[in-house]
Write an enzyme that holds these catalytic residues in place. Structure first.
Site, PDB file in Angstrom:
ATOM      1  N   ARG A 119       0.745  -1.126   0.015  1.00  0.00           N
ATOM      2  CA  ARG A 119      -0.195   0.107   0.080  1.00  0.00           C
ATOM      3  C   ARG A 119       0.744   1.193   0.068  1.00  0.00           C
ATOM      4  NH1 ARG A 119      -5.136  -0.918   3.968  1.00  0.00           N
ATOM      5  NH2 ARG A 119      -3.556  -2.185   5.005  1.00  0.00           N
ATOM      6  N   LYS A 169       3.371 -18.711   5.558  1.00  0.00           N
ATOM      7  CA  LYS A 169       2.558 -18.713   7.018  1.00  0.00           C
ATOM      8  C   LYS A 169       2.212 -17.787   7.828  1.00  0.00           C
ATOM      9  CE  LYS A 169       4.481 -19.589  11.133  1.00  0.00           C
ATOM     10  NZ  LYS A 169       5.224 -18.492  11.918  1.00  0.00           N
ATOM     11  N   HIS A 218       9.727 -22.300   6.416  1.00  0.00           N
ATOM     12  CA  HIS A 218      10.909 -22.273   5.992  1.00  0.00           C
ATOM     13  C   HIS A 218      12.026 -23.026   6.676  1.00  0.00           C
ATOM     14  CE1 HIS A 218      11.052 -19.728   9.599  1.00  0.00           C
ATOM     15  NE2 HIS A 218      12.578 -19.724   9.591  1.00  0.00           N
ATOM     16  N   LYS A 243      15.805 -25.421   5.627  1.00  0.00           N
ATOM     17  CA  LYS A 243      17.045 -25.399   6.242  1.00  0.00           C
ATOM     18  C   LYS A 243      17.938 -26.593   5.846  1.00  0.00           C
ATOM     19  CE  LYS A 243      15.201 -22.594  10.207  1.00  0.00           C
ATOM     20  NZ  LYS A 243      16.256 -21.485  10.592  1.00  0.00           N
ATOM     21  N   GLU A 284      14.061 -19.736  21.671  1.00  0.00           N
ATOM     22  CA  GLU A 284      14.571 -18.413  21.066  1.00  0.00           C
ATOM     23  C   GLU A 284      14.949 -17.348  22.268  1.00  0.00           C
ATOM     24  OE1 GLU A 284      12.481 -17.025  17.473  1.00  0.00           O
ATOM     25  OE2 GLU A 284      11.072 -18.006  18.398  1.00  0.00           O
ATOM     26  N   ASP A 323       2.429 -20.707  16.320  1.00  0.00           N
ATOM     27  CA  ASP A 323       3.568 -19.962  15.848  1.00  0.00           C
ATOM     28  C   ASP A 323       4.664 -21.016  15.289  1.00  0.00           C
ATOM     29  OD1 ASP A 323       4.952 -17.533  14.653  1.00  0.00           O
ATOM     30  OD2 ASP A 323       6.182 -17.634  16.201  1.00  0.00           O
ATOM     31  N   HIS A 371       6.325 -25.564  11.669  1.00  0.00           N
ATOM     32  CA  HIS A 371       7.950 -25.803  11.554  1.00  0.00           C
ATOM     33  C   HIS A 371       8.211 -27.096  12.401  1.00  0.00           C
ATOM     34  CE1 HIS A 371       8.266 -22.036  10.079  1.00  0.00           C
ATOM     35  NE2 HIS A 371       8.256 -21.413  11.172  1.00  0.00           N
ATOM     36  N   LYS A 431       9.684 -18.271  23.609  1.00  0.00           N
ATOM     37  CA  LYS A 431      10.360 -17.058  23.281  1.00  0.00           C
ATOM     38  C   LYS A 431      11.160 -16.690  24.582  1.00  0.00           C
ATOM     39  CE  LYS A 431       8.732 -15.894  19.238  1.00  0.00           C
ATOM     40  NZ  LYS A 431       9.276 -15.747  18.093  1.00  0.00           N
TER      41      LYS A 431
HETATM   42  C1  BG6 Z   1       8.769 -17.675  12.430  1.00  0.00           C
HETATM   43  C2  BG6 Z   1       7.874 -17.514  13.665  1.00  0.00           C
HETATM   44  O1  BG6 Z   1       7.829 -18.375  11.455  1.00  0.00           O
HETATM   45  O2  BG6 Z   1       9.950 -18.430  12.542  1.00  0.00           O
HETATM   46  C3  BG6 Z   1       8.831 -16.469  14.367  1.00  0.00           C
HETATM   47  O3  BG6 Z   1       6.787 -16.747  13.294  1.00  0.00           O
HETATM   48  C4  BG6 Z   1      10.086 -17.370  14.856  1.00  0.00           C
HETATM   49  O4  BG6 Z   1       8.070 -16.224  15.879  1.00  0.00           O
HETATM   50  C5  BG6 Z   1      10.679 -17.809  13.592  1.00  0.00           C
HETATM   51  O5  BG6 Z   1      10.924 -16.330  15.534  1.00  0.00           O
HETATM   52  C6  BG6 Z   1      11.821 -18.388  13.926  1.00  0.00           C
HETATM   53  O6  BG6 Z   1      12.918 -18.931  12.728  1.00  0.00           O
HETATM   54  P1  BG6 Z   1      14.269 -19.298  12.629  1.00  0.00           P
HETATM   55  O7  BG6 Z   1      14.711 -19.664  11.274  1.00  0.00           O
HETATM   56  O8  BG6 Z   1      14.904 -17.869  13.127  1.00  0.00           O
HETATM   57  O9  BG6 Z   1      14.336 -20.352  13.933  1.00  0.00           O
END
Ligand code: BG6
Length: 517
Positions: free
Chosen positions: A67, A173, A203, A207, A241, A260, A265, A365
């Protein structure tokens, strides 16, 4: 055209043929949500890097759309800053950028406004001619998820799902908010795109270390015979994390840790660890096996949720002498939020290979550090002949442990016992380590680089299919349902610690303990 073929830095020809064997056809990449975070941090840096390494065709163009009103030049300026900031382990080259930037364009537009799609079509027609993109178009939906269905429908209504070349769509996602919404979204997408044109990105599957699980398991014959209930006691999958919600409070408050990270993942990682060998390494067979595994994961009964799943939320804490706020003190988060910033689940897999072997999966987190790994804990030897030496005296031997380190260190370690030097049969654990960096001595491509190339090349092996997405929603849905009606006593762990006590208790009930990675 001449500007596009400016000389690029020399690339080692051997490396070029071996490592970058996959070449992709000409195409235009349309990024919806181009001024967003993902585009700046991941997508543009990856496309630049692919261009730098000549892994994409020189006949390519990127059309960003969002936008924010911007000219092509302004878009190039903003992206230059992002690319130079966010390139991972790679140099930024001014000359390569100049060449790359000539393939960047911008179309301001609102996804809900049909006129925006007319502008997009005009731009696509123009780059097809100027950059000879052969009519191939890869749409990348990186907008707010609530706009996915609308955007896809508009693409269909403007006939942008057909053209002289192929059309594909990558969907970021989260894919749906729960099982029902994921199914609805699939139905909407299939009105416009065929399943073979849909690339749902996760993603983690891109990896290198996650892909290597398949090479490790199925490229060697010595591990697979042990990879089952007879030898494996349990498996721990950890994605910790240290960061908090980083300005994503509004999104995260709606999502939570289970949605999330675990729904997508980590359930895909679990499927990669536990799936059966495919008979052929192609997208259909690999994805069939992943899907089959996810369908064998036991769907919890509501009454089992309290013993098999744990929710946590961080409160204020201290890391390295620095005071950190709790989740409820983060911007855009409710002061009495019930969102999980930590989730741990005991999954059971009902098949012959894994019956009775718990797969413990946890993520959170504001844990003490950033680390993702998979620990395969083997059973103890049937007869305890030795005792293990420790600082506090002898104890029972610790069984073998295989750790697949996904990040930040990438590698595999195997722990086994060895005789300590000296008289007497005293033993001590030692480890055999494989380290990606030192073994290959070259830069590992990022997940987004790999996945973008795969989508352009038309290989969906590392993308999730509709049945995989539904199966992974199916296994978390009972937990989400029970949690939605629960009132948690949050916060229940301090920022900078390893999560709530209840998570340790979940494992302790089976006589297990979380490893400190
Ligand atoms: C994302 C999540 O899909 O993956 C995030 O929404 C998360 O909250 C992230 O931090 C982690 O990805 P990576 O590759 O840094 O482990």
């Amino acid at each position: 055209m001449s500007a596009l073929v400016q000389p690029l830095p020399e690339v080692n020809p051997l490396q070029d043929t071996l490592r970058f064997a996959r070449r992709v056809p000409p195409c235009a990449v349309v990024i919806f949500g181009a001024s967003g975070d993902l585009s700046k941090r991941k997508l543009l840096p990856s496309l630049y890097r692919l261009f730098y390494e000549r892994r994409i065709s020189p006949n390519f163009a990127v059309i960003g759309s969002s936008r924010t009103p911007m000219s092509d030049d302004r878009f190039r300026g903003v992206m230059k800053e992002s690319v130079s900031n966010f390139l991972e382990d790679a140099p930024f080259d001014e000359d390569v950028w100049k060449s790359f930037a000539q393939s960047l364009f911008y179309v301001p537009g609102d996804l809900n406004n049909p006129a925006s799609y007319d502008d997009l079509r005009d731009k696509l027609d123009a780059v097809e001619k100027s950059h000879q993109t052969a009519g191939n178009v890869l749409f990348y939906l990186s907008t707010q998820p609530s706009h996915y269905a609308e955007a896809i429908l508009e693409l269909g209504q403007h006939n942008l799902n057909h053209g002289t070349g192929w059309r594909r769509v990558i969907i970021e996602k989260p894919f749906g908010h729960d099982l029902d919404s994921a199914r609805k979204l699939n139905d909407e997408i299939h009105k416009v795109f065929d399943e073979s044109e849909v690339y749902r990105i996760d993603h983690y599957l891109g990896k290198e270390t996650v892909q290597n699980i398949l090479a490790f398991r199925f490229g060697n014959s010595m591990f697979e015979p042990l990879w089952n209930r007879r030898y494996v006691d349990h498996v721990q999958i950890t994605a910790a994390e240290s960061i908090g919600v980083e300005g994503r409070g509004a999104y995260y408050q709606e999502a939570g840790a289970l949605r999330d990270m675990i729904q997508n993942h980590l359930s895909q990682v679990m499927a990669t660890v536990a799936m059966e060998p495919p008979s052929v390494f192609d997208s259909t067979n690999v994805r069939d096996e992943r899907a089959k595994l996810l369908r064998s994961v036991r769907v919890m009964k509501p009454e089992d949720v309290s013993t098999h799943a744990v929710a946590g939320q961080y409160g204020p804490g201290k890391v390295g002498g620095q005071d950190l706020p709790g989740f409820r003190q983060e911007p855009s988060v409710d002061r009495d939020s019930q969102t999980d910033t930590y989730a741990a689940v005991t999954f059971l897999i009902d098949n012959w290979r894994w019956a009775g072997v718990p797969f413990y999966v946890r993520t959170g987190k504001r844990l003490p550090k950033r680390v993702t790994d998979i620990a395969i804990q083997f059973k103890a030897p049937p007869l305890g002949l030795f005792t293990q030496e420790t600082k506090t005296g002898p104890r029972e031997v610790r069984p073998n442990l295989l750790v697949v380190r996904i990040q930040p260190e990438e590698g595999i370690s195997l722990r086994f016992l060895s005789k300590s030097p000296g008289s007497g049969m005293r033993v001590r654990p030692v480890s055999m380590d494989f380290n990606y960096g030192s073994s290959f001595g070259e830069r590992t491509p990022t997940a987004y680089e790999t996945l973008l190339v795969d989508a352009m090349a038309g290989d969906p092996t590392l993308y999730t299919r509709q049945d995989m997405v539904e199966a992974s929603w199916q296994i978390v849905q009972p937990i989400l349902d029970v949690w939605a009606h629960s009132r948690f006593e949050f916060p229940n762990y301090a920022a900078g610690t390893w999560g709530p006590r209840t998570s340790d208790e979940m494992l302790a009930r089976n006589g297990h303990v979380w490893r400190i990675p």
